[in-house]
Design an enzyme around this catalytic site. Structure first.
Site, PDB file in Angstrom:
ATOM      1  N   ASP A 219      -5.034   3.067  14.028  1.00  0.00           N
ATOM      2  CA  ASP A 219      -3.938   3.569  13.022  1.00  0.00           C
ATOM      3  C   ASP A 219      -4.549   5.168  12.700  1.00  0.00           C
ATOM      4  O   ASP A 219      -5.483   5.578  13.398  1.00  0.00           O
ATOM      5  CB  ASP A 219      -3.727   2.826  11.907  1.00  0.00           C
ATOM      6  CG  ASP A 219      -5.024   2.534  11.031  1.00  0.00           C
ATOM      7  OD1 ASP A 219      -6.146   3.339  11.244  1.00  0.00           O
ATOM      8  OD2 ASP A 219      -5.000   2.038   9.651  1.00  0.00           O
TER       9      ASP A 219
ATOM     10  N   ARG B 214       0.853  -1.259   0.060  1.00  0.00           N
ATOM     11  CA  ARG B 214      -0.015  -0.003  -0.020  1.00  0.00           C
ATOM     12  C   ARG B 214       0.923   1.155  -0.162  1.00  0.00           C
ATOM     13  O   ARG B 214       1.457   1.519   1.002  1.00  0.00           O
ATOM     14  CB  ARG B 214      -0.958   0.126   1.251  1.00  0.00           C
ATOM     15  CG  ARG B 214      -1.905   1.134   1.120  1.00  0.00           C
ATOM     16  CD  ARG B 214      -3.280   1.045   2.146  1.00  0.00           C
ATOM     17  NE  ARG B 214      -2.875   1.081   3.376  1.00  0.00           N
ATOM     18  CZ  ARG B 214      -3.829   1.157   4.375  1.00  0.00           C
ATOM     19  NH1 ARG B 214      -5.188   1.180   4.222  1.00  0.00           N
ATOM     20  NH2 ARG B 214      -3.469   1.149   5.790  1.00  0.00           N
TER      21      ARG B 214
END
Length: 725
Positions: free
Chosen positions: A631, A340
């Site tokens: 996160d 990613r």
């Protein structure tokens, strides 16, 4: 100051320049001069386009803010609102029908259904654990978590508890009966397993023998046919292995000598350069790129200390069995890896352009992660990733089809620099921003030859939902968001659009993270909802969770489920556009305080480790001491939620500050066992992490689309400079 080297029109941080030239380039067939000249042109051609796309985001947000301000005090008119979004080009006309045409996609993505891990690639140990999580012990996953109750003498304890072990064995036998039923009798009564004439023979209590109801489920075995040590079976496209060794503590208590059931678990893993890492400068980025390079070369290794011993963890080899026809059967021993990249928002001083500007970090990620992947493509790797010659890149936080088209253009330009065939670079589209959701079909169309993945990231998507409609009014409480009309429609819409654009058999349709890594019993009960919703992958927080979530794909034939769902009425855009406004805001003082404290505590618990330790993904105890995976996406929701309530007078700035200061000692207590931890309290004014949390909340309405990266990056760099890091 970062030392830079002049290369053509670029100033490249020396640490990055040296890494590329000395580590990444050799063995790729590309010269350093070629790479840097190509990077120079890509950056100078595409950075202005990137900047213009960000300006368009800001323009849309300003127009939407103004519309809500103009209609303040009036009942929300969804018809007028939708027409307004169409008029300004936010909600585009539906794209003409098409089918995705992606080629050369690995089976793990196109034709299999199973769990997906997401891990910070900045942490080599986590990256290796995830890569090796393609196969996981069912017995360990059950024994070591709350998936098996500790009631009735089944406590985990320090040594092996046979009562608990027997519960694990019973659970596994029930799974075998479900996934590989016998023609007669039950695995519960098995006393032995062997292979004869290419078939599985199961000895049962009482002396009779049985076999599989469907002999085709037997794929292979290890060891002698008469006394195999492993039996490989397949169900719903997923493998699992009955492991036999009567000399082990578990095997000697098992009537058939079974010591474990090994699950094919994390079919795919996203190695994350984005929301789960804290990378703010060239030094940090090189750590990321070096680990990704190690994964692509197959030589990533990490010294690990466990139980007083140190050993080197490496990437697992492929698994080899004797097939029913006597020929070798080889299965991938590792998770298929995506990487990613970051989105379009941030710039970074790892490279400066000819005008001295920081370059878009997403362009840098694309160039560097693709360069490293050449080693796996061209056979330099001892642990090959894709077997079809593809590189899988997840692109997050895109807003609408123009941004998806920009990614498609960027990938084409990178392929040209690296001499890769067109469409080698595949794209995973995160459906986590509102403008992408409502225009999802057009987003997929913009990358129809590259798309291998769409995924609902409900955490970021909720953050964008709040920020987009910041001026509309006070939002519902955070926990209530999951039951709001928009979110169910959004989840269904993603599947509906994915199926209608031909993603089945070509791409993953994915669902989001189980954020409570300690609550595996609850996950076993609830996360089956994802395959039932038509997702052929869903995110899990650990290899253990992957082994358990794999059970759901044995219970649900996802591809058959998708065929059913393809016939239903499509989800409604009108439902998706339903703003999650609180119907009334007369919450009690206690309710408001609880909401504020919960958000404040989560923000502080995550931000303090991000700023002070450079840790981008943490298991943060919530206000009730339940460990939650946090996160940047969860931070975005919490900070935007407080900002929204502050904007609409549900809370005051004094209340917000009081809550943050009261929660700081709670966070300090929760981190008391961490030797590297620096307390937040009581010196709030000089604590950089605390000040970052304050800015994210108090200035939350001003953050671009509610993103937390600008504040986090600036404050982490401030901390590093102050402490000589």
């Amino acid at each position: 100051m970062t030392e830079h080297v002049q290369v053509g029109g670029l100033q490249v941080a020396k640490v990055l320049f040296d890494f590329v030239n000395n580590e990444a380039i050799p063995g790729t067939g590309i010269t350093a001069d070629q790479f840097w000249a190509g990077a120079d042109k890509v950056i100078h051609d595409l950075a202005p386009k990137n900047k213009a796309l960000l300006a368009k985001r800001d323009d849309f947000q300003a127009r939407i803010d103004t519309w809500h301000q103009t209609h303040a005090g009036q009942a929300h008119d969804p018809v007028a609102y939708k027409a307004f979004l169409q008029d300004i080009g936010y909600l585009l006309p539906e794209a003409a029908d098409f089918q995705a045409s992606t080629q050369n996609v690995d089976d793990e993505i196109a034709r299999m259904a199973g769990p997906q891990l997401v891990v910070p690639v900045m942490n080599a140990r986590f990256a290796l654990n995830a890569s090796n999580a393609r196969w996981g012990s069912l017995y360990d996953a059950l024994y070591g978590t709350d998936a098996i109750s500790e009631a009735d003498g089944a406590e985990k304890g320090k040594g092996y508890n046979k009562v608990r072990g027997d519960k694990v064995i019973a659970f596994a036998r029930a799974f075998l009966d479900e996934a590989a039923p016998l023609s007669a009798g039950s695995h519960v009564d098995s006393t032995g397993y062997k292979i004869a004439d290419g078939k599985l023979i199961v000895s049962l209590k009482g002396g009779s023998n049985s076999g599989l109801r469907d002999d085709a489920q037997l794929i292979g075995f290890q060891g002698p046919a008469a006394q195999p040590i492993a039996i490989l079976l397949k169900h719903n496209g997923l493998h699992f292995e009955i492991q036999i060794d009567a000399s082990t503590p578990v095997g000697q208590t098992d009537a058939a000598g079974v010591k474990d059931v090994l699950m094919e678990a994390a079919l795919t893993t996203i190695m994350d350069c984005e929301d789960s890492v804290a990378a703010v400068d060239a030094d940090d980025k090189v750590v990321i790129y070096r680990n990704w390079l190690g994964l692509m070369k197959g030589d990533l290794a990490e010294e690990v200390a466990k139980g007083g011993k140190t050993f080197t963890r490496t990437m697992n080899p492929d698994r080899v069995y004797t097939g029913v026809d006597g020929q070798d059967v080889t299965l991938h021993g590792r998770s298929l890896l995506f990487v990613r990249n970051v989105g379009h928002l941030m710039t970074i001083d790892a490279i400066l352009d000819k005008a001295g500007n920081e370059v878009p970090e997403g362009i840098l990620d694309g160039l560097l992660t693709s360069l490293a992947a050449i080693h796996s493509l061209n056979g330099n790797s001892s642990r090959k990733n894709s077997r079809t010659g593809s590189v899988y890149i997840v692109k997050p936080k895109m807003h609408g089809p123009e941004e998806a088209a920009f990614t498609n253009e960027l990938f084409g330009r990178i392929e040209d620099v690296l001499n890769l065939p067109r469409n080698t670079l595949k794209v995973g589209i995160m459906d986590e921003e509102r403008r992408t959701t409502v225009n999802l079909k057009a987003c997929i169309k913009a990358a129809s030859e590259r798309v291998v993945f769409i995924n609902t990231g409900f955490l970021d998507r909720t953050g964008d939902e709040i920020h987009t409609s910041m001026e509309a009014g006070a939002m519902v409480r955070k926990a209530a968001m999951k039951t709001e009309k928009w979110i169910g429609a959004y989840e269904n819409w993603n599947v509906d659009i994915g199926l209608s654009t031909g993603l089945q058999g070509r791409a993953q349709i994915g669902k989001g993270m189980w954020a409570m890594p300690d609550l595996m019993a609850a996950m076993l009960e609830q996360k089956i909802a994802h395959p039932l919703a038509g997702a052929n992958t869903a995110w899990v927080p650990s290899p253990t969770a992957a082994a358990l979530h794999a059970l759901h794909y044995h219970k649900v034939d996802v591809f058959a489920r998708q065929a059913e769902l393809a016939k239903r009425e499509r989800a409604s855009v009108d439902d998706i556009l339903t703003i999650p406004l609180a119907k009334n805001t007369d919450w009690s003082e206690e309710e408001i305080r609880n909401e504020l404290d919960n958000n404040a505590q989560g923000i502080l618990g995550y931000v303090v480790r991000w700023i002070d330790q450079g840790v981008g993904c943490s298991k943060v105890p919530d206000i009730n001491d339940v460990g939650l995976m946090e996160d940047r996406a969860t931070l975005r929701i919490s900070s935007q939620h407080i900002a929204n309530w502050l904007r609409h007078g549900v809370v005051t700035q004094d209340q917000v500050m009081e809550s943050l200061k009261r929660m700081a000692p709670v966070v300090d207590r929760q981190n008391a066992g961490d030797a590297l931890y620096r307390p937040l309290a009581p010196d709030f004014d000089s604590n950089i992490a605390f000040q970052a949390a304050v800015e994210l909340v108090i200035e939350g309405t001003k953050q671009p689309n509610g993103y937390t990266e600008p504040v986090l990056h600036r404050k982490r760099r401030e901390f590093k400079a102050k402490n000589g890091l």
